[in-house]
Design a protein around this motif. Structure first.
Motif, PDB file in Angstrom:
ATOM      1  N   VAL A  17       0.835  -1.203   0.000  1.00 22.30           N
ATOM      2  CA  VAL A  17       0.000   0.000   0.000  1.00 22.30           C
ATOM      3  C   VAL A  17       0.868   1.250   0.000  1.00 22.30           C
ATOM      4  CG1 VAL A  17      -1.671   1.333   1.356  1.00 22.30           C
ATOM      5  CG2 VAL A  17      -1.995  -1.130   1.053  1.00 22.30           C
ATOM      6  N   LEU A  18       1.899   1.274   0.836  1.00 23.42           N
ATOM      7  CA  LEU A  18       2.781   2.442   0.886  1.00 23.42           C
ATOM      8  C   LEU A  18       3.523   2.633  -0.433  1.00 23.42           C
ATOM      9  CD1 LEU A  18       4.179   2.186   4.514  1.00 23.42           C
ATOM     10  CD2 LEU A  18       2.478   3.798   3.622  1.00 23.42           C
ATOM     11  N   TYR A  19       3.930   1.524  -1.062  1.00 22.26           N
ATOM     12  CA  TYR A  19       4.577   1.624  -2.369  1.00 22.26           C
ATOM     13  C   TYR A  19       3.613   2.252  -3.380  1.00 22.26           C
ATOM     14  CZ  TYR A  19       6.330   0.377  -6.939  1.00 22.26           C
ATOM     15  OH  TYR A  19       6.738   0.430  -8.255  1.00 22.26           O
ATOM     16  N   ALA A  20       2.385   1.771  -3.402  1.00 23.23           N
ATOM     17  CA  ALA A  20       1.391   2.287  -4.350  1.00 23.23           C
ATOM     18  C   ALA A  20       1.106   3.765  -4.110  1.00 23.23           C
ATOM     19  CB  ALA A  20       0.098   1.481  -4.251  1.00 23.23           C
ATOM     20  N   LEU A  21       1.031   4.168  -2.863  1.00 25.40           N
ATOM     21  CA  LEU A  21       0.733   5.559  -2.524  1.00 25.40           C
ATOM     22  C   LEU A  21       1.954   6.467  -2.637  1.00 25.40           C
ATOM     23  CD1 LEU A  21      -1.593   5.013   0.557  1.00 25.40           C
ATOM     24  CD2 LEU A  21      -2.270   5.572  -1.792  1.00 25.40           C
ATOM     25  N   GLY A  22       3.133   5.890  -2.830  1.00 30.63           N
ATOM     26  CA  GLY A  22       4.361   6.665  -2.879  1.00 30.63           C
ATOM     27  C   GLY A  22       4.626   7.372  -4.193  1.00 30.63           C
ATOM     28  N   ASP A  23       3.844   7.102  -5.203  1.00 29.17           N
ATOM     29  CA  ASP A  23       4.026   7.745  -6.504  1.00 29.17           C
ATOM     30  C   ASP A  23       3.059   8.927  -6.619  1.00 29.17           C
ATOM     31  OD1 ASP A  23       5.067   7.277  -9.500  1.00 29.17           O
ATOM     32  OD2 ASP A  23       2.962   7.909  -9.531  1.00 29.17           O
ATOM     33  N   PRO A  24       3.524  10.095  -7.054  1.00 24.00           N
ATOM     34  CA  PRO A  24       2.649  11.272  -7.133  1.00 24.00           C
ATOM     35  C   PRO A  24       1.432  11.099  -8.040  1.00 24.00           C
ATOM     36  CG  PRO A  24       4.947  11.909  -7.480  1.00 24.00           C
ATOM     37  CD  PRO A  24       4.906  10.420  -7.414  1.00 24.00           C
ATOM     38  N   VAL A  25       1.584  10.400  -9.149  1.00 21.68           N
ATOM     39  CA  VAL A  25       0.437  10.187 -10.046  1.00 21.68           C
ATOM     40  C   VAL A  25      -0.592   9.287  -9.380  1.00 21.68           C
ATOM     41  CG1 VAL A  25      -0.302   9.218 -12.265  1.00 21.68           C
ATOM     42  CG2 VAL A  25       1.769  10.609 -12.140  1.00 21.68           C
ATOM     43  N   ARG A  26      -0.120   8.200  -8.780  1.00 20.33           N
ATOM     44  CA  ARG A  26      -1.057   7.290  -8.104  1.00 20.33           C
ATOM     45  C   ARG A  26      -1.716   7.982  -6.918  1.00 20.33           C
ATOM     46  NH1 ARG A  26       3.073   3.322  -9.627  1.00 20.33           N
ATOM     47  NH2 ARG A  26       4.036   3.416  -7.588  1.00 20.33           N
ATOM     48  N   LEU A  27      -0.981   8.804  -6.229  1.00 16.13           N
ATOM     49  CA  LEU A  27      -1.548   9.545  -5.105  1.00 16.13           C
ATOM     50  C   LEU A  27      -2.642  10.497  -5.585  1.00 16.13           C
ATOM     51  CD1 LEU A  27      -1.428   9.947  -2.077  1.00 16.13           C
ATOM     52  CD2 LEU A  27       0.387  11.615  -2.430  1.00 16.13           C
ATOM     53  N   GLU A  28      -2.441  11.114  -6.735  1.00 16.09           N
ATOM     54  CA  GLU A  28      -3.468  11.998  -7.297  1.00 16.09           C
ATOM     55  C   GLU A  28      -4.713  11.204  -7.683  1.00 16.09           C
ATOM     56  OE1 GLU A  28      -5.475  15.378  -8.564  1.00 16.09           O
ATOM     57  OE2 GLU A  28      -3.784  15.116  -7.204  1.00 16.09           O
ATOM     58  N   ILE A  29      -4.535  10.015  -8.236  1.00 11.46           N
ATOM     59  CA  ILE A  29      -5.674   9.155  -8.564  1.00 11.46           C
ATOM     60  C   ILE A  29      -6.460   8.843  -7.296  1.00 11.46           C
ATOM     61  CG2 ILE A  29      -6.331   6.837  -9.341  1.00 11.46           C
ATOM     62  CD1 ILE A  29      -3.900   7.022 -11.309  1.00 11.46           C
ATOM     63  N   VAL A  30      -5.751   8.480  -6.238  1.00 15.11           N
ATOM     64  CA  VAL A  30      -6.400   8.151  -4.967  1.00 15.11           C
ATOM     65  C   VAL A  30      -7.105   9.367  -4.392  1.00 15.11           C
ATOM     66  CG1 VAL A  30      -5.947   7.451  -2.574  1.00 15.11           C
ATOM     67  CG2 VAL A  30      -4.889   6.202  -4.467  1.00 15.11           C
ATOM     68  N   ARG A  31      -6.471  10.524  -4.458  1.00 15.68           N
ATOM     69  CA  ARG A  31      -7.088  11.749  -3.950  1.00 15.68           C
ATOM     70  C   ARG A  31      -8.415  12.023  -4.659  1.00 15.68           C
ATOM     71  NH1 ARG A  31      -4.478  15.503  -1.729  1.00 15.68           N
ATOM     72  NH2 ARG A  31      -2.570  15.309  -2.912  1.00 15.68           N
ATOM     73  N   ARG A  32      -8.405  11.891  -5.981  1.00 11.84           N
ATOM     74  CA  ARG A  32      -9.630  12.155  -6.747  1.00 11.84           C
ATOM     75  C   ARG A  32     -10.722  11.140  -6.433  1.00 11.84           C
ATOM     76  NH1 ARG A  32      -7.773  14.241 -12.730  1.00 11.84           N
ATOM     77  NH2 ARG A  32      -6.253  15.761 -11.990  1.00 11.84           N
ATOM     78  N   GLN A 101      -1.492  19.267  -2.457  1.00 14.13           N
ATOM     79  CA  GLN A 101      -2.903  19.387  -2.792  1.00 14.13           C
ATOM     80  C   GLN A 101      -3.336  18.759  -4.105  1.00 14.13           C
ATOM     81  OE1 GLN A 101      -5.570  20.275  -0.869  1.00 14.13           O
ATOM     82  NE2 GLN A 101      -3.941  19.961   0.588  1.00 14.13           N
ATOM     83  N   SER A 102      -2.613  18.959  -5.193  1.00 16.16           N
ATOM     84  CA  SER A 102      -3.090  18.399  -6.454  1.00 16.16           C
ATOM     85  C   SER A 102      -2.005  18.393  -7.512  1.00 16.16           C
ATOM     86  CB  SER A 102      -4.286  19.203  -6.963  1.00 16.16           C
ATOM     87  OG  SER A 102      -4.741  18.672  -8.171  1.00 16.16           O
ATOM     88  N   LEU A 103      -2.087  17.399  -8.372  1.00  9.49           N
ATOM     89  CA  LEU A 103      -1.225  17.330  -9.549  1.00  9.49           C
ATOM     90  C   LEU A 103      -2.049  17.567 -10.797  1.00  9.49           C
ATOM     91  CD1 LEU A 103       0.826  14.120  -8.799  1.00  9.49           C
ATOM     92  CD2 LEU A 103       1.588  16.460  -8.607  1.00  9.49           C
ATOM     93  N   ALA A 104      -3.245  18.092 -10.622  1.00  3.90           N
ATOM     94  CA  ALA A 104      -4.160  18.260 -11.751  1.00  3.90           C
ATOM     95  C   ALA A 104      -3.481  19.038 -12.866  1.00  3.90           C
ATOM     96  CB  ALA A 104      -5.416  18.983 -11.298  1.00  3.90           C
ATOM     97  N   VAL A 105      -3.692  18.584 -14.058  1.00  6.84           N
ATOM     98  CA  VAL A 105      -3.111  19.224 -15.225  1.00  6.84           C
ATOM     99  C   VAL A 105      -4.152  20.150 -15.817  1.00  6.84           C
ATOM    100  CG1 VAL A 105      -2.136  18.841 -17.496  1.00  6.84           C
ATOM    101  CG2 VAL A 105      -1.653  17.230 -15.656  1.00  6.84           C
ATOM    102  N   ASP A 106      -3.805  21.401 -15.934  1.00  7.54           N
ATOM    103  CA  ASP A 106      -4.705  22.384 -16.520  1.00  7.54           C
ATOM    104  C   ASP A 106      -4.235  22.650 -17.938  1.00  7.54           C
ATOM    105  OD1 ASP A 106      -6.415  24.429 -17.131  1.00  7.54           O
ATOM    106  OD2 ASP A 106      -5.618  25.824 -15.634  1.00  7.54           O
ATOM    107  N   HIS A 107      -5.079  22.353 -18.907  1.00  2.00           N
ATOM    108  CA  HIS A 107      -4.714  22.543 -20.306  1.00  2.00           C
ATOM    109  C   HIS A 107      -5.134  23.918 -20.831  1.00  2.00           C
ATOM    110  CE1 HIS A 107      -3.357  18.478 -20.693  1.00  2.00           C
ATOM    111  NE2 HIS A 107      -4.470  18.045 -20.146  1.00  2.00           N
ATOM    112  N   THR A 108      -5.561  24.803 -19.954  1.00  5.59           N
ATOM    113  CA  THR A 108      -5.958  26.138 -20.366  1.00  5.59           C
ATOM    114  C   THR A 108      -4.728  26.981 -20.606  1.00  5.59           C
ATOM    115  OG1 THR A 108      -7.853  25.901 -18.893  1.00  5.59           O
ATOM    116  CG2 THR A 108      -7.384  28.122 -19.720  1.00  5.59           C
TER     117      THR A 108
END
Length: 113
Positions: A17-32, A101-108
């Motif tokens: 679980v810690l390995y999975a949550l240790g990646d910023p992209v995966r953490l953003e998926i979990v946050r969302r 807080q977020s890794l959201a990508v804003d394409h604007t």
């Protein structure tokens, strides 16, 4: 039909679980997923290759962090919050609170200064 692997709760490890949550992209998926609930894979616009996204979802699923169910042509993802909270009380909430807080990508386009 190919079934996706989901570990039994007894097979979910803290290290996995810690390995999975240790990646910023995966953490953003979990946050969302934590804030919006069940989401299809296509709802995550993170400006990375689809194959890379698939890899991240696989790591999260096989570590026991999320559950994926197929409905038609979509894969719907949700957190296994109850299992995680029973196995590691407070861990998921603590990780989400401590993470950026977020890794959201804003394409604007932004005006140049």
């Amino acid at each position: 039909m190919r079934l996706l692997y989901h570990p039994d709760p007894k097979d979910i490890s803290l290290a996995g679980v810690l390995y999975a949550l240790g990646d910023p992209v995966r953490l953003e998926i979990v946050r969302r997923l934590a804030t919006k609930g069940e989401q299809p894979c296509a709802a995550f616009d993170l400006a990375i290759a689809r194959s890379t996204m698939s890899h991240h979802f696989k790591v999260l699923r096989e570590s026991g962090v999320l559950y994926c169910r197929k409905e038609g042509t979509q894969h719907l993802n949700s957190l296994r919050r109850e299992d995680l909270d029973a196995l590691f009380p407070g861990l998921l909430e603590a990780v989400l609170q401590a993470a950026p807080q977020s890794l959201a990508v804003d394409h604007t386009p932004t005006p140049e200064t």
